[in-house]
Design an enzyme around this catalytic site. Sequence first.
Site, PDB file in Angstrom:
ATOM      1  N   GLY A 215       0.810  -1.208   0.000  1.00 40.98           N
ATOM      2  CA  GLY A 215       0.000   0.000   0.000  1.00 40.98           C
ATOM      3  C   GLY A 215       0.841   1.254   0.000  1.00 40.98           C
ATOM      4  O   GLY A 215       1.962   1.272  -0.526  1.00 40.98           O
ATOM      5  N   SER A 216       0.321   2.293   0.618  1.00 43.78           N
ATOM      6  CA  SER A 216       0.932   3.615   0.625  1.00 43.78           C
ATOM      7  C   SER A 216       2.332   3.607   1.219  1.00 43.78           C
ATOM      8  O   SER A 216       2.573   3.036   2.291  1.00 43.78           O
ATOM      9  CB  SER A 216       0.039   4.559   1.444  1.00 43.78           C
ATOM     10  OG  SER A 216       0.762   5.613   2.010  1.00 43.78           O
ATOM     11  N   GLU A 236       5.665  -3.197   0.034  1.00 39.29           N
ATOM     12  CA  GLU A 236       5.502  -3.048  -1.420  1.00 39.29           C
ATOM     13  C   GLU A 236       4.719  -1.779  -1.691  1.00 39.29           C
ATOM     14  O   GLU A 236       3.542  -1.676  -1.329  1.00 39.29           O
ATOM     15  CB  GLU A 236       4.778  -4.261  -2.003  1.00 39.29           C
ATOM     16  CG  GLU A 236       4.669  -4.245  -3.523  1.00 39.29           C
ATOM     17  CD  GLU A 236       3.930  -5.447  -4.062  1.00 39.29           C
ATOM     18  OE1 GLU A 236       2.974  -5.254  -4.843  1.00 39.29           O
ATOM     19  OE2 GLU A 236       4.297  -6.579  -3.677  1.00 39.29           O
ATOM     20  N   CYS A 270       1.062  -0.656  -9.196  1.00 42.25           N
ATOM     21  CA  CYS A 270       2.262  -0.027  -8.635  1.00 42.25           C
ATOM     22  C   CYS A 270       3.400   0.101  -9.640  1.00 42.25           C
ATOM     23  O   CYS A 270       4.331   0.873  -9.424  1.00 42.25           O
ATOM     24  CB  CYS A 270       2.726  -0.774  -7.394  1.00 42.25           C
ATOM     25  SG  CYS A 270       3.170  -2.494  -7.678  1.00 42.25           S
ATOM     26  N   GLU A 364       3.627   9.223  -8.227  1.00 43.80           N
ATOM     27  CA  GLU A 364       2.845   8.132  -8.808  1.00 43.80           C
ATOM     28  C   GLU A 364       1.417   8.606  -9.036  1.00 43.80           C
ATOM     29  O   GLU A 364       0.723   9.008  -8.101  1.00 43.80           O
ATOM     30  CB  GLU A 364       2.855   6.930  -7.864  1.00 43.80           C
ATOM     31  CG  GLU A 364       2.076   5.739  -8.385  1.00 43.80           C
ATOM     32  CD  GLU A 364       2.104   4.564  -7.416  1.00 43.80           C
ATOM     33  OE1 GLU A 364       2.097   3.416  -7.896  1.00 43.80           O
ATOM     34  OE2 GLU A 364       2.145   4.794  -6.196  1.00 43.80           O
TER      35      GLU A 364
END
Length: 463
Positions: A215-216, A236, A270, A364
């Site tokens: 996540g974040s 991740e 991602c 992102e």
Amino acid sequence: MTLAMKVYQAFDRAIIQEIPTDDGKALEHKLQMAAQAFADKAGWLPTHERMAVLRKTSVLLETNRDRFALMIAREGGKPLPDAIIEVTRAIDGILNAADELRNFGGKEIPMGLTAASANRWAFTTKEPIGVVAAISAFNHPLNLIVHQIAPAIAVGCPVIIKPASTTPISCIELVKLFREAGLDEQWCQTFLTDDNALAEQLATDPRIAFLSFIGSAKIGWYLKSKLPSGTRCALEHGGAAPVIIDRGVDVDRVAASVVKGGYYHAGQVCVSSQRLFVHEDILASFTEAFAAKVTALRVGDPVLKDTEVGPLILPREADRVEAWIKEATEQGATQIGGGRLSETTLRPSILLNPGAETKVSRLEVFGPLTCVYGYSDLDAAINIANSLPFAFQASVFASDIAVALKAARHLDASAVLVNDHTAFRTDWMPFTGRRQSGYGVGGIPWTMEEMADDKMIVFNHVS
């Protein structure tokens, strides 16, 4: 009073289900159950039983493929054809964890190399690291869960999984399949909450031996800083994946590949292809071919079989991406495509030459947007590609092997895809972010290694 969280369809915000949430008392019960299961070594599941559970769960998931795919499309907004692929990957991923156990073991350590080590025999074995806390993300609500809990079950770790509050149903239903396959509750439990303080309490409890977080980056790195001494973790996060497109390539073929890499799941990946550096000799022809394919993408309700781009997960995410696009265009970027279809759904956009300081060039996007920049000097393009504080997967399209090899060598990435888009992944390959993009190594066999400890045994066999 039991609280509930509402789960909405990503596309039209219709309520799917209200799910009772867990409180602090429930968390303590789950932690105690998992810790007791791990402490009772006599009760650890033999390898063949773990393999059997994983194999049976894979069969059960295959039987329920269409039901899970529709769930993913509804709660996560992934177009149904891609949701079916996600379930197919999850089925294979569970089998991958079972198959990996055939080769998951220790090794002999050479002895007798010095007089002091004579008459000794040493070898290592694998042991589960302990209780695993897994906190997951919304964008692959089934397959990410598989990547976190299947390795834990395979190596024998009790696991407590907290799915994203926007997409918990796929996780809940998968854990039910593990129960049906014969796995007792203490080995795999869900923790359902939208309370960040409770999620942090799970992640940082001293009984947790390993934290798996997807996540974040802001939250992941914060949680890592709060972990007790000895707790290991894997994080991740994401990035702004660069793609270098050299002259001499088949423009149509490359454009088709990058459309998939940039707009798959509306860019909510991602390693989504975000920053495209295109050689000036083909910039015009590539942009024309690329724009034609992007604007032709079918956008809409993800449960329809012909939808190619669905919604973003929340209205505020669509608002954010629109604001970032507006910032870039106000500073001189040219927009192709775009527009809003619904509260959560944006039509795909391309931005031509957004400024280096705009958010779309630095951060992102996690939305249906790619940025195209022209370049004439390969070294300069690589330097810009490497200029951000995160790095994950990158790609280069080239017919000149020297260009491909140079980019592969010099791009700052954990993986460089040659003549393929950045979002390519198999579930058995290593998958890891560098610098701010992550910590530790994902991929099912690699995660199994992270969730296990080597124990060395040394025999002194003096006769």
